[in-house]
Design an enzyme around this catalytic site. Structure first.
Site, PDB file in Angstrom:
ATOM      1  N   GLU A  51       0.838  -1.205   0.000  1.00 21.06           N
ATOM      2  CA  GLU A  51       0.000   0.000   0.000  1.00 21.06           C
ATOM      3  C   GLU A  51       0.872   1.253   0.000  1.00 21.06           C
ATOM      4  O   GLU A  51       0.594   2.222  -0.728  1.00 21.06           O
ATOM      5  CB  GLU A  51      -0.899  -0.010   1.233  1.00 21.06           C
ATOM      6  CG  GLU A  51      -1.724   1.241   1.436  1.00 21.06           C
ATOM      7  CD  GLU A  51      -2.227   1.374   2.850  1.00 21.06           C
ATOM      8  OE1 GLU A  51      -2.500   2.508   3.270  1.00 21.06           O
ATOM      9  OE2 GLU A  51      -2.321   0.341   3.560  1.00 21.06           O
ATOM     10  N   ASP A  55       0.761   3.873  -3.056  1.00 16.77           N
ATOM     11  CA  ASP A  55       0.398   5.271  -2.851  1.00 16.77           C
ATOM     12  C   ASP A  55       1.339   6.178  -3.637  1.00 16.77           C
ATOM     13  O   ASP A  55       0.912   7.168  -4.245  1.00 16.77           O
ATOM     14  CB  ASP A  55       0.465   5.598  -1.354  1.00 16.77           C
ATOM     15  CG  ASP A  55       0.179   7.065  -1.067  1.00 16.77           C
ATOM     16  OD1 ASP A  55      -0.962   7.508  -1.288  1.00 16.77           O
ATOM     17  OD2 ASP A  55       1.107   7.774  -0.635  1.00 16.77           O
ATOM     18  N   ASP A 124      -7.218   1.279   0.559  1.00 19.53           N
ATOM     19  CA  ASP A 124      -5.877   0.770   0.840  1.00 19.53           C
ATOM     20  C   ASP A 124      -5.536  -0.424  -0.053  1.00 19.53           C
ATOM     21  O   ASP A 124      -4.388  -0.568  -0.500  1.00 19.53           O
ATOM     22  CB  ASP A 124      -5.770   0.356   2.307  1.00 19.53           C
ATOM     23  CG  ASP A 124      -5.805   1.540   3.263  1.00 19.53           C
ATOM     24  OD1 ASP A 124      -5.672   2.687   2.793  1.00 19.53           O
ATOM     25  OD2 ASP A 124      -5.984   1.318   4.474  1.00 19.53           O
ATOM     26  N   GLU A 127      -4.537   0.643  -3.544  1.00 21.92           N
ATOM     27  CA  GLU A 127      -3.152   1.104  -3.571  1.00 21.92           C
ATOM     28  C   GLU A 127      -2.180  -0.074  -3.516  1.00 21.92           C
ATOM     29  O   GLU A 127      -1.138  -0.069  -4.189  1.00 21.92           O
ATOM     30  CB  GLU A 127      -2.900   2.064  -2.411  1.00 21.92           C
ATOM     31  CG  GLU A 127      -3.607   3.401  -2.575  1.00 21.92           C
ATOM     32  CD  GLU A 127      -3.321   4.369  -1.462  1.00 21.92           C
ATOM     33  OE1 GLU A 127      -3.373   5.584  -1.718  1.00 21.92           O
ATOM     34  OE2 GLU A 127      -3.033   3.927  -0.324  1.00 21.92           O
TER      35      GLU A 127
END
Length: 235
Positions: A51, A55, A124, A127
């Site tokens: 994650e 991101d 989440d 990502e």
């Protein structure tokens, strides 16, 4: 195939088709493994590191795209647009559009409290999938994936403001339509440490919409965005 809760990854061919990338191997199993599942299965690895990487992949892809496609926008406007596209609400919308919830490996506690529909978990996991794609297929494929799944969010420029502040945006469109001020009601379920809030917003006789979240605020924002999307499509 086994269900996610059994300890084995469920058949992800449908998810692979939705994303347009081949999803196989341990990285994608890891990307779909929430920390609640990991905790209940002896502390195995979970998706938070992926994650973190995803991101960064998301941020770079969106930043470069917005910079290139909007030469007349200043830094402030570019930042607002980026924030709306990479927000938890926006990514959760992406997740729902591809049916991601059913593929996530969750612990029993999260399963029982509606974890498959929690904005934060969905966002989440999106990502984490970006991160897994970056490591598996490379930056170009990961970049293409990011831009492809967020493209629907860019079709209506007005949604930038709505994603950032959906309650204000709903109030503005309600006033524009001559409707009553939006009224919210919120219910909560689940134990104190894992509460799920469901908000319902009513705009006069025009529309009633609902949304869920891990807080009252997030639930109201999700409900407002749902109502705004419906009203904006009809005007």
């Amino acid at each position: 195939m086994s269900s996610p809760a059994s300890g084995h990854l469920t058949d992800i061919s449908g998810l692979s088709s939705s994303l347009g990338v081949p999803l196989d191997g341990e990285l994608y199993e890891l990307a779909l493994t929430h920390r609640s599942f990991a905790y209940e299965h002896g502390g195995i690895a979970h998706n938070e590191r992926l994650e973190f990487l995803g991101d960064a992949v998301l941020g770079q892809a969106v930043t470069v795209m917005l910079y290139r496609n909007n030469p007349s926008l200043d830094e402030g406007d570019l930042a607002k647009r980026r924030a709306s596209v990479v927000s938890t609400l926006a990514l959760a919308e992406v997740a729902r559009s591809i049916g991601l919830g059913k593929y996530i490996r969750l612990g029993n506690g999260e399963e029982l409290t509606g974890g498959r529909n929690k904005d934060s978990i969905l966002a989440d996991t999106v990502e984490a999938l970006f991160g897994a794609t970056y490591l598996t297929a490379g930056p170009d494929v990961a970049n293409d994936l990011v831009l492809r799944v967020i493209e629907p969010l860019l079709d209506n420029p007005e949604r930038f403001g709505a994603s950032m502040d959906p309650k204000t945006s709903l109030q503005e469109i309600s006033a524009k339509l001559g409707a009553a001020v939006p009224v919210y009601s919120v219910e909560a379920a689940g134990p104190d440490h894992a509460r799920i809030f469901t908000a319902t917003v009513t705009v006069g006789a025009l529309i009633t919409a609902s949304g869920t979240g891990t807080s009252k605020k997030h639930a109201e924002m999700a409900a407002a965005l749902s109502a705004w999307n419906t009203l904006s499509e009809s005007t």
